[in-house]
Structures are given as structure tokens and as C-alpha cells.
Design a protein around this motif. Structure first.
Motif, PDB file in Angstrom:
ATOM      1  N   LYS A 185       0.858  -1.188   0.000  1.00 38.84           N
ATOM      2  CA  LYS A 185       0.000   0.000   0.000  1.00 38.84           C
ATOM      3  C   LYS A 185       0.892   1.234   0.000  1.00 38.84           C
ATOM      4  CE  LYS A 185      -1.912   1.328   3.855  1.00 38.84           C
ATOM      5  NZ  LYS A 185      -2.799   1.402   5.056  1.00 38.84           N
ATOM      6  N   VAL A 186       0.452   2.283  -0.722  1.00 41.18           N
ATOM      7  CA  VAL A 186       1.161   3.552  -0.686  1.00 41.18           C
ATOM      8  C   VAL A 186       0.152   4.649  -0.383  1.00 41.18           C
ATOM      9  CG1 VAL A 186       0.939   3.835  -3.204  1.00 41.18           C
ATOM     10  CG2 VAL A 186       2.638   5.172  -1.938  1.00 41.18           C
ATOM     11  N   GLU A 187       0.517   5.540   0.548  1.00 39.84           N
ATOM     12  CA  GLU A 187      -0.301   6.700   0.882  1.00 39.84           C
ATOM     13  C   GLU A 187       0.323   7.933   0.237  1.00 39.84           C
ATOM     14  OE1 GLU A 187      -0.485   6.924   5.117  1.00 39.84           O
ATOM     15  OE2 GLU A 187      -2.029   5.372   5.289  1.00 39.84           O
ATOM     16  N   VAL A 188      -0.507   8.686  -0.504  1.00 43.00           N
ATOM     17  CA  VAL A 188      -0.068   9.913  -1.160  1.00 43.00           C
ATOM     18  C   VAL A 188      -0.758  11.079  -0.462  1.00 43.00           C
ATOM     19  CG1 VAL A 188       0.163  11.142  -3.343  1.00 43.00           C
ATOM     20  CG2 VAL A 188       0.049   8.630  -3.318  1.00 43.00           C
ATOM     21  N   THR A 189       0.025  11.974   0.137  1.00 40.71           N
ATOM     22  CA  THR A 189      -0.535  13.095   0.892  1.00 40.71           C
ATOM     23  C   THR A 189      -0.148  14.420   0.250  1.00 40.71           C
ATOM     24  OG1 THR A 189      -0.452  11.862   2.968  1.00 40.71           O
ATOM     25  CG2 THR A 189      -0.650  14.250   3.137  1.00 40.71           C
ATOM     26  N   GLN A 190      -1.148  15.249  -0.020  1.00 41.92           N
ATOM     27  CA  GLN A 190      -0.890  16.619  -0.461  1.00 41.92           C
ATOM     28  C   GLN A 190      -0.674  17.470   0.788  1.00 41.92           C
ATOM     29  OE1 GLN A 190      -2.674  18.978  -3.960  1.00 41.92           O
ATOM     30  NE2 GLN A 190      -4.091  19.395  -2.294  1.00 41.92           N
ATOM     31  N   THR A 191       0.497  18.085   0.903  1.00 43.99           N
ATOM     32  CA  THR A 191       0.867  18.766   2.146  1.00 43.99           C
ATOM     33  C   THR A 191       0.674  20.270   2.098  1.00 43.99           C
ATOM     34  OG1 THR A 191       3.179  18.945   1.441  1.00 43.99           O
ATOM     35  CG2 THR A 191       2.537  16.970   2.681  1.00 43.99           C
ATOM     36  N   LEU A 192       0.425  20.839   0.922  1.00 42.24           N
ATOM     37  CA  LEU A 192       0.176  22.273   0.798  1.00 42.24           C
ATOM     38  C   LEU A 192      -1.208  22.499   0.215  1.00 42.24           C
ATOM     39  CD1 LEU A 192       3.570  23.709  -0.555  1.00 42.24           C
ATOM     40  CD2 LEU A 192       2.686  23.780   1.788  1.00 42.24           C
ATOM     41  N   GLY A 193      -1.877  23.558   0.674  1.00 41.69           N
ATOM     42  CA  GLY A 193      -3.235  23.823   0.190  1.00 41.69           C
ATOM     43  C   GLY A 193      -4.213  22.903   0.880  1.00 41.69           C
ATOM     44  N   CYS A 194      -4.915  22.111   0.102  1.00 44.61           N
ATOM     45  CA  CYS A 194      -5.858  21.131   0.655  1.00 44.61           C
ATOM     46  C   CYS A 194      -5.081  19.919   1.140  1.00 44.61           C
ATOM     47  CB  CYS A 194      -6.875  20.723  -0.415  1.00 44.61           C
ATOM     48  SG  CYS A 194      -7.972  19.392   0.100  1.00 44.61           S
ATOM     49  N   VAL A 195      -4.927  19.781   2.460  1.00 41.71           N
ATOM     50  CA  VAL A 195      -4.199  18.641   3.025  1.00 41.71           C
ATOM     51  C   VAL A 195      -5.119  17.423   2.997  1.00 41.71           C
ATOM     52  CG1 VAL A 195      -3.011  17.727   5.035  1.00 41.71           C
ATOM     53  CG2 VAL A 195      -2.799  20.160   4.463  1.00 41.71           C
ATOM     54  N   ALA A 196      -4.766  16.433   2.174  1.00 46.79           N
ATOM     55  CA  ALA A 196      -5.605  15.243   2.017  1.00 46.79           C
ATOM     56  C   ALA A 196      -4.722  14.074   1.609  1.00 46.79           C
ATOM     57  CB  ALA A 196      -6.690  15.486   0.970  1.00 46.79           C
ATOM     58  N   THR A 197      -5.234  12.857   1.838  1.00 44.64           N
ATOM     59  CA  THR A 197      -4.469  11.644   1.569  1.00 44.64           C
ATOM     60  C   THR A 197      -5.288  10.652   0.750  1.00 44.64           C
ATOM     61  OG1 THR A 197      -3.194  11.879   3.616  1.00 44.64           O
ATOM     62  CG2 THR A 197      -3.234   9.705   2.585  1.00 44.64           C
ATOM     63  N   LYS A 198      -4.665  10.116  -0.301  1.00 45.53           N
ATOM     64  CA  LYS A 198      -5.246   9.027  -1.077  1.00 45.53           C
ATOM     65  C   LYS A 198      -4.317   7.824  -0.963  1.00 45.53           C
ATOM     66  CE  LYS A 198      -7.295   9.839  -4.992  1.00 45.53           C
ATOM     67  NZ  LYS A 198      -7.621  10.239  -6.380  1.00 45.53           N
ATOM     68  N   GLU A 199      -4.875   6.626  -1.117  1.00 45.62           N
ATOM     69  CA  GLU A 199      -4.028   5.444  -1.042  1.00 45.62           C
ATOM     70  C   GLU A 199      -4.302   4.504  -2.209  1.00 45.62           C
ATOM     71  OE1 GLU A 199      -6.136   2.180   1.816  1.00 45.62           O
ATOM     72  OE2 GLU A 199      -5.075   3.813   2.850  1.00 45.62           O
ATOM     73  N   HIS A 200      -3.264   3.750  -2.578  1.00 45.07           N
ATOM     74  CA  HIS A 200      -3.344   2.733  -3.631  1.00 45.07           C
ATOM     75  C   HIS A 200      -2.756   1.446  -3.069  1.00 45.07           C
ATOM     76  CE1 HIS A 200      -4.199   5.936  -6.545  1.00 45.07           C
ATOM     77  NE2 HIS A 200      -3.189   6.600  -6.001  1.00 45.07           N
ATOM     78  N   SER A 201      -3.366   0.330  -3.355  1.00 44.50           N
ATOM     79  CA  SER A 201      -2.879  -0.952  -2.845  1.00 44.50           C
ATOM     80  C   SER A 201      -2.781  -1.979  -3.969  1.00 44.50           C
ATOM     81  CB  SER A 201      -3.802  -1.469  -1.731  1.00 44.50           C
ATOM     82  OG  SER A 201      -5.118  -1.653  -2.220  1.00 44.50           O
ATOM     83  N   PHE A 202      -1.911  -2.959  -3.779  1.00 47.43           N
ATOM     84  CA  PHE A 202      -1.768  -4.042  -4.749  1.00 47.43           C
ATOM     85  C   PHE A 202      -1.186  -5.257  -4.044  1.00 47.43           C
ATOM     86  CE2 PHE A 202       2.126  -1.568  -4.920  1.00 47.43           C
ATOM     87  CZ  PHE A 202       3.134  -2.521  -4.949  1.00 47.43           C
ATOM     88  N   ILE A 203      -1.308  -6.403  -4.713  1.00 49.09           N
ATOM     89  CA  ILE A 203      -0.796  -7.673  -4.183  1.00 49.09           C
ATOM     90  C   ILE A 203       0.304  -8.170  -5.109  1.00 49.09           C
ATOM     91  CG2 ILE A 203      -1.373 -10.082  -3.691  1.00 49.09           C
ATOM     92  CD1 ILE A 203      -4.221  -9.170  -3.078  1.00 49.09           C
ATOM     93  N   LEU A 204       1.370  -8.686  -4.519  1.00 57.36           N
ATOM     94  CA  LEU A 204       2.460  -9.256  -5.293  1.00 57.36           C
ATOM     95  C   LEU A 204       2.596 -10.740  -4.936  1.00 57.36           C
ATOM     96  CD1 LEU A 204       4.794  -8.857  -7.261  1.00 57.36           C
ATOM     97  CD2 LEU A 204       6.244  -8.238  -5.329  1.00 57.36           C
TER      98      LEU A 204
END
Length: 476
Positions: free
Chosen positions: A367-386
């Protein structure tokens, strides 16, 4: 003696009359220093010039007054727009500045000049347009929804939005204003349709409103709204008050539909209980849609609402396979402002993995969390299986989210891109899964079973019609 008294009286009267006539002043018709007066809170100074004669007849207490007529040019209820201090204007010609009253709205105003000592009044000036643009900013109609719809034979009502808000200085807050409605005939031309606070539309087209400031140009105009007949257009656009994407962490957005009789709102295809108004307020992301009853017909619309304020994507599949000693490189692309990345393996933070790319070598859940740290502070995540590539078709799957055998992993020769059909049936022969684009992702959803381990059956058919058949046992 009586005759002598009469003679003195007559002489005294003539002396007074001579003085009275000598004290008169004539004021010329005022000359305007402008052709139209288009005032606002940032500009409201205009000048006139007038002459008077004789100068010597002015009293030291005299004041000059500029009077403004009504919008028709009549001075019955004139308004004084300037009064000089006593004795300050003594030479002719004179130029005086004045300001329009804030309720000035009309095309035929006039000005005149009066004196107080002696009393005199000029004739009126030439007529001129005069408007005080008390509201001179763009405003919204139709709740900023840029489309509208009416049933065949019906009409659609366009209205100016009220009350005003921080981002909508509604002209309806100023009762003295009137409005003109226009229909676009090209990208740069339009025709007048009607006047009023609202417009009933029964012809397709793009419409807008302007505050009626007559000959004066202004910035008091509305957004454009394209109105169509439901039998030809069939749908409309949902508007989001905070735009799309918007920042859910900073507050909710209002979704607005067109005017109708009744409404039903849905999120991701499921009806939202109690959401039956023209507007729906939310701070969630997802696919929102609405059904609108227009009376004699109906229409619908949808919007894919993003409450993160940015977009992001990852370039790997949900389920991925690698051979021994291979590495899967996963890369995130994003529009986030000053993004921050955190990678996880089996829900444990990977120390030092803080860039948009990660090289995965172990089988398991990522899983990876992507966070926007300036302006609108928000987090999206993407997951995958290997998972490791299978050398043979397995007959056992344990979908317990432990990172091992969670999905049915088959050899690459049968996966997406090989034009191989993968079909899975339950014990009663009912098809539960079928695809020609298999990505090692079955079962996609939780399988419900108690103490008995269910058995499924597969049929794999390659592009050259070779088949593989067998069973799959599901265990906890």
C-alpha cells in the motif's frame, strides 16, 4: 401738503424698484463636462460649468446650488447634489463638481443651477443618462448550474440567485435595480429577450442576465445557462459549489441539480435516504447522481466527485506476479501539491520508502499513501498484491488476507494478454467468474462459507482451443 407726501412716496417706491431690478442675476444654461454619468463606489465626480451676470449683484451670503431632476427630466422633486459655501463663488464662469445620488437610474436626467442671494434659477441642461452602479460585479443565476431542461411543450424558469454570499454579490439585495435577459446568437453576439427578475424559457439556447444600467456598461452580468428540451438533450450537468475536485478537509460541497418537481440522489448507484432536495451537501468522494422529475418528463445527471483536491494513480495491477529473483517497480503519478509518500508492506510502514517509486521483491500486500501537504491537506491510497508466478495451476486458495494464496494464481501463459478464457463454476455448475483478461484476481470479493471448504471447478481455454480443467478448494 397731501400732494407733496404722495410725491415722496412715489419717489421712494421707484427707488426701491430700481434697487430690486439692479440686484437681479441671470444664470446661464449649465454646460456638462460629460455625456453620461456612470458612477460607482470607485468613481463619482462630475463637473458642470455655468455663467452668471452681473457678478456685482451677488450678495456676500449667496450660495450656488446644483439640482438634479428625476429620471424623466422634471424638477418637481429635484435633488440638491451640491451647495457652495456662502460667498465662495464670486466670478463667472464657474465650474463645480458634484456626485450622483446612489439611487440614480435613468436615461433623461437634467441639471440646473440656483442662487440664493439674489434668488435665481437657470434653465435645465441637456438630458443625459445617469446610473449609480451600486452593484458592479458578476452574479449567478440558476445556482451556477450551466444547463437547464424543460419538457416538450413546457418551460424552464431561470432566476437570479439570492441572497448574496462572499462569492456571489447578488444584485437582488438592491431593490431599485432592474434586469434584462439575453439569448446568445453567437460566441460574441446576443439578442434582448425580456426584462424582469426571472425568465421563463421555452426555446433551446444559451441565456444570461445583465443588470439594467442603460447606456452605461458594467460588470454586473450573470453566468451563461444552456437550456434544452428533454427529448433532445436528455441530461444536464450537476454543479459542485467548491468545484471538482474540491478539498473535503476544508468543508463540504453542495451538489445542485436543475429546477424540477422532485429529486432522488444516489451515491455509487445506491439511493441516499432522505436526499430529495434540489441540493445535496457532502464531504465524500464518489459517483453521485440524481433523478429529476420535471413534471411531464424526467431527466438525470451524474458527477464523479473527488474530495481530495488532487488526482493520483499507480502503474501496477491490483494483483501482480513475478518470477524468482524478479522485482516489481511500482510508480505513483500525482497532481498533489508538495506530495509526501509512505509505502507499507502487509500494513507495516516501510522505513525509508518515501519517494513516488518503490521496488517490491517480497510477495504480500502493498500500500502507498499519497498526501498533499500544501493547500488542501488530504491523503489518497493505492494498494496491490504481489505473488510469485505459478509453474502449475493450483487447486487450493485461502483468501484470508495474509498475503499468501489469497487469490488463485495461475501461470503467465493464461493471464491477461494471452486471449485465454478463464471460467469458474460452483459445485452446482453455476458460473461465478468468466473473463478473457484474467489478472490473478479471483476471488475478488469475500466468499461466505462456514465449516465446509467449498469446491469450485475451472475450465481454462487457450486461444488455440486447448483446455485445462480442474477443481479449486477454498480453505480458511
Amino acid at each position: 401738503m397731501k400732494h407733496l407726501t404722495l410725491t415722496y412716496s412715489l419717489a421712494f417706491f421707484i427707488l426701491l424698484l430700481t434697487k430690486s431690478i439692479g440686484a437681479q442675476v441671470v444664470i446661464s444654461n449649465p454646460s456638462l463636462g460629460f455625456t453620461q454619468a456612470c458612477a460607482s463606489d470607485s468613481f463619482n465626480t462630475y463637473y458642470i460649468t455655468f455663467a452668471f451676470s452681473p457678478e456685482a449683484n451677488l450678495s456676500s451670503t449667496n450660495q450656488f446650488i446644483i439640482e438634479l431632476s428625476d429620471a424623466s427630466g422634471a424638477f418637481t422633486n429635484a435633488t440638491a447634489v451640491y451647495t457652495s459655501a456662502q460667498g465662495t463663488i464670486t466670478s463667472s464662469p464657474a465650474t463645480i463638481g458634484f456626485s450622483l445620488p446612489t439611487d440614480a437610474v435613468g436615461e433623461s436626467y437634467k441639471l440646473r443651477v440656483k442662487s440664493t442671494a439674489p434668488v435665481a434659477t437657470s434653465t435645465g441642461s441637456v438630458a443625459f443618462p445617469a446610473y449609480y452602479k451600486i452593484q458592479d460585479t458578476p452574479f449567478s443565476i440558476n445556482n451556477l448550474i450551466d444547463t437547464g431542461m424543460y419538457c416538450s411543450g413546457g418551460s424552464y424558469l431561470l432566476t437570479i440567485d439570492n441572497p448574496g454570499a462572499d462569492d456571489n454579490d447578488s444584485p437582488l439585495q438592491y431593490p431599485m435595480l432592474t434586469y434584462n435577459w439575453y439569448k446568445e446568437t453567437s460566441l460574441t453576439t446576443s439578442v434582448f429577450v425580456a426584462s424582469g427578475n426571472t425568465l421563463s424559457v421555452n426555446q433551446p439556447g444559451t441565456y444570461f442576465a445583465e443588470t439594467n444600467y442603460g447606456s452605461c456598461t458594467s460588470n454586473s452580468f450573470s453566468n451563461r445557462v444552456t437550456v434544452g428540451e428533454s427529448t433532445t438533450n436528455g441530461t444536464f450537468a450537476i454543479s459542485s459549489s467548491l468545484g471538482n475536485p474540491y478539498c473535503a478537509s476544508q468543508g463540504s460541497t453542495s451538489l445542485s441539480a436543475i429546477n424540477g418537481v422532485s429529486y432522488k440522489w444516489y451515491k455509487d448507484g445506491v439511493e441516499i435516504p432522505g436526499a430529495t432536495n434540489q441540493m445535496y451537501v457532502t464531504n465524500e468522494s464518489g459517483e453521485f447522481s440524481v433523478d429529476v422529475d420535471l413534471g411531464d418528463c424526467s431527466t438525470s445527471a451524474s458527477i464523479n466527485l473527488d474530495g481530495y483536491g488532487f488526482t493520483s494513480d499507480i502503474d501496477v495491477l491490483g494483483v501482480n506476479t513475478i518470477d524468482d529473483n524478479q522485482t516489481l517497480v511500482a510508480t505513483v503519478t500525482t497532481t498533489a501539491n508538495s506530495p509526501e509518500f509512505k509505502w507499507y508492506f502487509n500494513n507495516v510502514l516501510i522505513t525509508g520508502a518515501t519517494t513516488q517509486t518503490y521496488q517490491a521483491t517480497k510477495t504480500g500486500n502493498y500500500k502507498v499513501e499519497v498526501t498533499q501537504t500544501l493547500g488542501c491537506v488530504a491523503t489518497k491510497e493505492h494498494s496491490f498484491i504481489l505473488s510469485k508466478s505459478a509453474s502449475k495451476i493450483p487447486n487450493l486458495v485461502s483468501p484470508n488476507s495474509d498475503g499468501f494464496n489469497d487469490t488463485w494464481i495461475i501461470p503467465k501463459a493464461y493471464l491477461s494478454g494471452t486471449n485465454t478464457e478463464v471460467l469458474i463454476m460452483d459445485s452446482q455448475g453455476k458460473i461465478v467468474f468468466k473473463t478473457i483478461d484474467y489478472t490473478n484476481n479471483w476471488p475478488e470479493n469475500q466468499l461466505d462459507f462456514n465449516s465446509i471448504n467449498p469446491v469450485y471447478y475451472y475450465v481454462i481455454t487457450t486461444s488455440d482451443n486447448k483446455t485445462k480443467k480442474g477443481s479449486i478448494t477454498i480453505v480458511k
